[in-house]
Scaffold this active site. Sequence first.
Site, PDB file in Angstrom:
ATOM      1  N   HIS A 191      10.793  -2.162  -5.486  1.00  0.00           N
ATOM      2  CA  HIS A 191      10.249  -3.392  -4.898  1.00  0.00           C
ATOM      3  C   HIS A 191       9.873  -4.407  -5.978  1.00  0.00           C
ATOM      4  O   HIS A 191       9.810  -5.602  -5.702  1.00  0.00           O
ATOM      5  CB  HIS A 191       9.073  -3.087  -3.968  1.00  0.00           C
ATOM      6  CG  HIS A 191       7.798  -2.705  -4.632  1.00  0.00           C
ATOM      7  ND1 HIS A 191       7.476  -1.404  -4.947  1.00  0.00           N
ATOM      8  CD2 HIS A 191       6.745  -3.449  -5.040  1.00  0.00           C
ATOM      9  CE1 HIS A 191       6.284  -1.366  -5.504  1.00  0.00           C
ATOM     10  NE2 HIS A 191       5.817  -2.598  -5.586  1.00  0.00           N
ATOM     11  N   ASP A 241      12.286   4.028  -3.668  1.00  0.00           N
ATOM     12  CA  ASP A 241      11.660   2.875  -4.323  1.00  0.00           C
ATOM     13  C   ASP A 241      11.647   3.006  -5.850  1.00  0.00           C
ATOM     14  O   ASP A 241      10.617   2.826  -6.480  1.00  0.00           O
ATOM     15  CB  ASP A 241      10.230   2.673  -3.806  1.00  0.00           C
ATOM     16  CG  ASP A 241       9.633   1.352  -4.291  1.00  0.00           C
ATOM     17  OD1 ASP A 241      10.303   0.316  -4.158  1.00  0.00           O
ATOM     18  OD2 ASP A 241       8.504   1.362  -4.822  1.00  0.00           O
ATOM     19  N   SER A 317       2.076  -1.664  -9.275  1.00  0.00           N
ATOM     20  CA  SER A 317       3.417  -1.337  -8.787  1.00  0.00           C
ATOM     21  C   SER A 317       4.302  -0.805  -9.906  1.00  0.00           C
ATOM     22  O   SER A 317       4.407  -1.409 -10.974  1.00  0.00           O
ATOM     23  CB  SER A 317       4.068  -2.584  -8.182  1.00  0.00           C
ATOM     24  OG  SER A 317       3.455  -2.952  -6.986  1.00  0.00           O
TER      25      SER A 317
END
Length: 430
Positions: A191, A241, A317
Site C-alpha cells: 500500500h 501487502d 506502514s
Amino acid sequence: TDTLRGAKPLQIAVPVSVDLDIAKLINWNYEGDSAYGKFTINLNGALSSSINFDKFYLPEGTEMYIYNENGNIITGPVTEKENSPDKIWGSWVYQGPWLTIEIKTPLQTLKQLILHSNNMAYGYKNVYQVGNFGLSAACEINVVCPLGDGWDNERHSVELGISGDGTGLFSGSLIMNTCATNRPYFLTANHVYEQAPPVRNVTGWRFTFQAWSSTCPNPGINSNGITYNGSAFRANWAGSDFCLVELNTTPPANSGINYAGWSRNTAGITQTTIIHHPMGDLMKITRDINPPAFGAFLGAQCWHLIVDNGTTEGGSSGSPYFDPNHRIIGQHYGIDDGNLAICNQVSKYGGRFDLSWTGGGTNATRLSNWLDPNNTGAMTANTTNVSALINPNLSLSITGNSSFCIGTSNYTVNGVPAGVNVTWTSSNAY
C-alpha cells in the site's frame, strides 16, 4: 493513515510545481580551478520543505550541501556518487520554509553540472530531518529503551522512507538473501507502493537508516542517520501487502547497517516485535507478548496482533514484524480500531511473509526468486552485518603457477571478503 478506512503513507506536505534551473540561476564565484555558488529558496509559511530534482548530475569532484535557515539541519557533501541513470534525486525534509543549496565544483566541468527542480514539498507538519522529536504518541517507546534491549542488530536494518515527491513518510527494512550478497533489497508494504505519491514510482524514494534517539525515554540527541537516494522496483503483491525494491546505493562495509533475517515458519511464534517510525518520528519499538493469529485486512492475508507495549501510527506502514528469533514474519499494514484514542489502538495487521514468498506466482509478485535466487528452499535467514556480506559485483582473481607436473603449488584467491570461506575442485583428474 493507519486506519481501516484506507491505509496509506503518512502525508506531511503538498507538492508544489516549480521550474528552477539552479545551475544557471546561481551567481558563480571563481577561485583557482573551482567554482563556488549558492541558491536560496523560500517556501513562504511552510513548516518543512524539501526539493526534488528531475534532472540531476554532479560532475566528478563536485560537493553539494543543502541546509535550512539556521543551519541546524544540513545534508552533505552530496557527490557524484549520488548520480543515477534516471538523473533523479531528492533531498530530505528540512525544518522551516528556507532551503539553501551550496555548490563547489571544478571549473573545467561546470557546464556539465545539471540541477533542475520541477517539484518542491510544502510541509504542513513539523517534520524535522529524521524525526519529530516526540510528535508521535506518548505511549510510543524509543528503540533504545529497555524494551529494545537485544534488538540492536535489527534496528540497524530498519529505515524511515520518504516518497518520490517528498510528501509522504513510511517504514521498512533491508532484508537478507540466501546468497549472503550485499544486494540492498528493501521490504515495505504494497500500500506504500500503491499510494505513496507519485504512485508506483520508486525511483525518487529516499531511505534513512539508524535514525534513533540515544536517550530514553525522551529524545534528547537525534542520530542523523545514513540516507540513500533512489530505488528500483522488484516485486509486489496485494494478497499479502508486500513490496520489494532494490536501493540504488549499496551500503558500504563500514556503514554499520544490517540486513534483517526472515522466517517462512508460521508455527511456534510466541510473540511479535515491531520496529518502526510512527509519525516520521525517531525509531520506536512495539511488542505483542502473545502469539499472533491469522487474519484478513483490506483483502490481504495478515498476521493479527493485539499489542501490549507501544502502538503504531501513520508512518509505521511497511515496518517489519519480527518473531522471537529476530526474523521478519511480515510488514505492517494497518489497524481496525481507529475510532479509539491512539494509545488504545492495539489491534494491528501485517502482511504475512510466508505467503509473500510465493505471492502471485511470478517474479514480479513474489519474494522467492529475489531472496533465494538459487532456489535453496531455505526456511529462514539470520540478521547479518553488511561487512560480512559479499559484494555482488566483486571481482575475484586467482594467482599462482599456470601449471605444474609434480608436487604441490600454492594459489591465492584475491578479493575475498574477510571471514568468507572458499572451496574449490579441479576438473583434471591427473
